[in-house]
Design a protein around this motif. Structure first.
Motif, PDB file in Angstrom:
ATOM      1  N   ASN A 124       0.839  -1.198   0.000  1.00 39.58           N
ATOM      2  CA  ASN A 124       0.000   0.000   0.000  1.00 39.58           C
ATOM      3  C   ASN A 124       0.873   1.245   0.000  1.00 39.58           C
ATOM      4  O   ASN A 124       2.085   1.181  -0.211  1.00 39.58           O
ATOM      5  CB  ASN A 124      -0.947  -0.019   1.197  1.00 39.58           C
ATOM      6  N   ALA A 125       0.269   2.415   0.255  1.00 36.39           N
ATOM      7  CA  ALA A 125       1.013   3.673   0.244  1.00 36.39           C
ATOM      8  C   ALA A 125       2.133   3.676   1.283  1.00 36.39           C
ATOM      9  O   ALA A 125       3.223   4.216   1.035  1.00 36.39           O
ATOM     10  CB  ALA A 125       0.057   4.838   0.475  1.00 36.39           C
ATOM     11  N   ASP A 126       1.893   3.078   2.443  1.00 32.16           N
ATOM     12  CA  ASP A 126       2.934   3.015   3.478  1.00 32.16           C
ATOM     13  C   ASP A 126       4.154   2.244   2.970  1.00 32.16           C
ATOM     14  O   ASP A 126       5.297   2.621   3.236  1.00 32.16           O
ATOM     15  CB  ASP A 126       2.388   2.344   4.738  1.00 32.16           C
ATOM     16  N   PHE A 127       3.905   1.160   2.249  1.00 31.95           N
ATOM     17  CA  PHE A 127       5.002   0.373   1.687  1.00 31.95           C
ATOM     18  C   PHE A 127       5.833   1.212   0.721  1.00 31.95           C
ATOM     19  O   PHE A 127       7.067   1.214   0.773  1.00 31.95           O
ATOM     20  CB  PHE A 127       4.453  -0.863   0.969  1.00 31.95           C
ATOM     21  N   HIS A 128       5.166   1.943  -0.158  1.00 32.56           N
ATOM     22  CA  HIS A 128       5.895   2.744  -1.142  1.00 32.56           C
ATOM     23  C   HIS A 128       6.702   3.854  -0.471  1.00 32.56           C
ATOM     24  O   HIS A 128       7.811   4.166  -0.904  1.00 32.56           O
ATOM     25  CB  HIS A 128       4.916   3.330  -2.159  1.00 32.56           C
ATOM     26  N   GLN A 129       6.155   4.417   0.594  1.00 33.46           N
ATOM     27  CA  GLN A 129       6.889   5.451   1.325  1.00 33.46           C
ATOM     28  C   GLN A 129       8.135   4.861   1.982  1.00 33.46           C
ATOM     29  O   GLN A 129       9.221   5.466   1.935  1.00 33.46           O
ATOM     30  CB  GLN A 129       5.983   6.080   2.379  1.00 33.46           C
ATOM     31  N   GLN A 130       8.002   3.690   2.584  1.00 36.62           N
ATOM     32  CA  GLN A 130       9.156   3.064   3.226  1.00 36.62           C
ATOM     33  C   GLN A 130      10.185   2.614   2.194  1.00 36.62           C
ATOM     34  O   GLN A 130      11.401   2.694   2.444  1.00 36.62           O
ATOM     35  CB  GLN A 130       8.701   1.883   4.081  1.00 36.62           C
ATOM     36  N   LEU A 131       9.708   2.138   1.045  1.00 36.00           N
ATOM     37  CA  LEU A 131      10.648   1.728   0.000  1.00 36.00           C
ATOM     38  C   LEU A 131      11.415   2.936  -0.537  1.00 36.00           C
ATOM     39  O   LEU A 131      12.616   2.849  -0.825  1.00 36.00           O
ATOM     40  CB  LEU A 131       9.906   1.030  -1.138  1.00 36.00           C
ATOM     41  N   TYR A 132      10.738   4.075  -0.640  1.00 36.18           N
ATOM     42  CA  TYR A 132      11.436   5.300  -1.050  1.00 36.18           C
ATOM     43  C   TYR A 132      12.509   5.670  -0.031  1.00 36.18           C
ATOM     44  O   TYR A 132      13.631   6.045  -0.404  1.00 36.18           O
ATOM     45  CB  TYR A 132      10.439   6.451  -1.209  1.00 36.18           C
ATOM     46  N   GLN A 133      12.192   5.576   1.259  1.00 39.26           N
ATOM     47  CA  GLN A 133      13.166   5.898   2.292  1.00 39.26           C
ATOM     48  C   GLN A 133      14.375   4.958   2.209  1.00 39.26           C
ATOM     49  O   GLN A 133      15.520   5.379   2.423  1.00 39.26           O
ATOM     50  CB  GLN A 133      12.512   5.809   3.670  1.00 39.26           C
ATOM     51  N   PHE A 134      14.119   3.684   1.904  1.00 35.18           N
ATOM     52  CA  PHE A 134      15.225   2.729   1.724  1.00 35.18           C
ATOM     53  C   PHE A 134      16.106   3.137   0.545  1.00 35.18           C
ATOM     54  O   PHE A 134      17.341   3.154   0.645  1.00 35.18           O
ATOM     55  CB  PHE A 134      14.658   1.328   1.501  1.00 35.18           C
ATOM     56  N   LEU A 135      15.476   3.470  -0.589  1.00 34.76           N
ATOM     57  CA  LEU A 135      16.239   3.860  -1.773  1.00 34.76           C
ATOM     58  C   LEU A 135      17.010   5.156  -1.538  1.00 34.76           C
ATOM     59  O   LEU A 135      18.117   5.341  -2.070  1.00 34.76           O
ATOM     60  CB  LEU A 135      15.299   4.013  -2.971  1.00 34.76           C
ATOM     61  N   LEU A 136      16.436   6.055  -0.741  1.00 34.89           N
ATOM     62  CA  LEU A 136      17.119   7.307  -0.430  1.00 34.89           C
ATOM     63  C   LEU A 136      18.383   7.044   0.391  1.00 34.89           C
ATOM     64  O   LEU A 136      19.442   7.629   0.142  1.00 34.89           O
ATOM     65  CB  LEU A 136      16.178   8.237   0.337  1.00 34.89           C
ATOM     66  N   GLU A 137      18.279   6.151   1.376  1.00 34.22           N
ATOM     67  CA  GLU A 137      19.462   5.802   2.178  1.00 34.22           C
ATOM     68  C   GLU A 137      20.489   5.065   1.317  1.00 34.22           C
ATOM     69  O   GLU A 137      21.706   5.293   1.452  1.00 34.22           O
ATOM     70  CB  GLU A 137      19.053   4.930   3.369  1.00 34.22           C
ATOM     71  N   LYS A 138      20.014   4.218   0.415  1.00 33.50           N
ATOM     72  CA  LYS A 138      20.923   3.518  -0.501  1.00 33.50           C
ATOM     73  C   LYS A 138      21.669   4.523  -1.378  1.00 33.50           C
ATOM     74  O   LYS A 138      22.888   4.402  -1.595  1.00 33.50           O
ATOM     75  CB  LYS A 138      20.119   2.555  -1.367  1.00 33.50           C
ATOM     76  N   TYR A 139      20.945   5.530  -1.862  1.00 33.37           N
ATOM     77  CA  TYR A 139      21.577   6.581  -2.675  1.00 33.37           C
ATOM     78  C   TYR A 139      22.633   7.330  -1.873  1.00 33.37           C
ATOM     79  O   TYR A 139      23.741   7.592  -2.364  1.00 33.37           O
ATOM     80  CB  TYR A 139      20.504   7.543  -3.178  1.00 33.37           C
ATOM     81  N   ARG A 140      22.329   7.691  -0.649  1.00 31.52           N
ATOM     82  CA  ARG A 140      23.283   8.430   0.179  1.00 31.52           C
ATOM     83  C   ARG A 140      24.550   7.609   0.420  1.00 31.52           C
ATOM     84  O   ARG A 140      25.664   8.141   0.395  1.00 31.52           O
ATOM     85  CB  ARG A 140      22.631   8.812   1.497  1.00 31.52           C
TER      86      ARG A 140
END
Length: 345
Positions: A124-140
């Protein structure tokens, strides 16, 4: 608190990292028995004597102890919830380890975060938000360890769009529903731009976006039956992708839509409404803290009677009788049973 939570709270309060006030420990020990037995709270004078012994009663001292215990109980709930959320916990650890230049440990924590997140069935939307946060940390992390190499910026941008669109549509559906019921008006902000974008983008293939998109289109175009049918099909097909409380909200949206269409003179929506009640009850979406609303108990039986689904109604009112809270249980059970027998002549 449940008994298990109370035991954990006692350990929490005894930890010197969180609490160094002995009177707070004594107060919780004193309150444990009435809490477990669901008895009324004792008087402050009793609590004071248990905590401070033979000292002369001072209201401010016991109130201070009560206040500190209340604050610790709130901290306990927050810590317990955070520690129990493995994807968020490991993601936060990954960021902190990265900041301390412990890249190997940070990478391990990041992978554990992704594994825990992807192992959950919800999308759901919560999953997509958490996945974005994961990708953001991966990018950093990648930007720090290999600043001249290729970075996952497109993947990060795509996931941010998906997180925003799914959450924006979710929010818009409930704003629109609330607007209809309470005769108020909301500013939907970037919704028009979001709708224009997603109609030409492959993101509509994602059920978390598509369910709310067709829900919104059905609510705003009630005479166009295609939107509602697509919403219903997606909802029944992808029900495992949403947590139970969100599914309950979606079913309520669908039922309320059916009620409005039926009241507007379209009898075809009564069987549709019945389908949502029957499936939602079977999936236990309508149970909140183990209880069934008396309105749901009454409305589901009423629709079943109107549609002459008499065997289903009999099974329903007997099976769900004990899920209705007192003082309404017996009266509603008897009333529904009487209506059933009257229908059977």
């Amino acid at each position: 608190f449940s008994d298990a939570e109370l035991r954990a709270l006692k350990k929490f309060v005894r930890s010197p990292y969180f609490n160094q006030r002995l009177e707070v420990i004594d107060l919780l020990d004193f309150l444990e028995k009435p809490l477990k037995n669901k008895r009324p709270a004792p008087e402050k004078e009793q609590a004071f004597a248990a905590v401070f012994g033979k000292d002369q009663f001072a209201d401010h001292r016991i109130r201070m102890a009560m206040s500190f215990l209340f604050q610790l109980a709130g901290q306990f709930l927050a810590v317990q919830d955070f520690v129990g959320d493995t994807p968020q916990l490991r993601l936060r650890q990954a960021g902190l380890l990265r900041q301390r230049k412990l890249q190997d440990h940070a990478q391990q924590a990041l992978m554990e975060s992704a594994t825990a997140l992807l192992s959950r069935p919800q999308r759901n939307a919560d999953f997509h938000q958490q996945l974005y946060q994961f990708l953001l940390e991966k990018y950093r992390a990648e930007a720090e360890t290999n600043p001249t190499g290729p970075l996952p910026l497109q993947e990060l941008s795509n996931q941010l769009d998906r997180a925003f669109l799914s959450r924006k549509l979710w929010q818009s559906c409930f704003m629109l529903s609330h607007q209809t019921v309470y005769n108020t008006t909301y500013d939907f902000g970037l919704l028009d731009a979001a709708l224009m974008h997603l109609e030409s983008a492959p993101v509509l293939n994602d059920p978390s976006v598509a369910v709310y998109y067709f829900c919104y289109r059905a609510l705003t175009n009630p005479d166009e039956t295609t939107y509602f049918q697509q919403f219903k099909q997606l909802l029944l097909q992808h029900n495992k992708l949403f947590p139970g409380d969100e599914m309950r909200d979606l079913y309520v949206l669908a039922i309320n839509f059916c009620i409005r269409r039926y009241n507007a003179g379209n009898p075809d929506y009564l069987p549709e409404q019945f389908d949502f009640y029957r499936d939602g009850l079977a999936q236990k979406y309508f149970l909140v803290d183990g209880a069934l609303s008396r309105y749901t108990y009454l409305n589901a039986a009423t629709i079943g009677l109107v549609l002459h689904e008499l065997d289903w109604v009999e099974q329903f009112i007997r099976d769900y009788r004990d899920f209705v809270k007192e003082p309404h249980r017996e009266s509603l059970y008897s009333f529904n049973l009487a209506r059933l027998e009257y229908q059977r002549r």
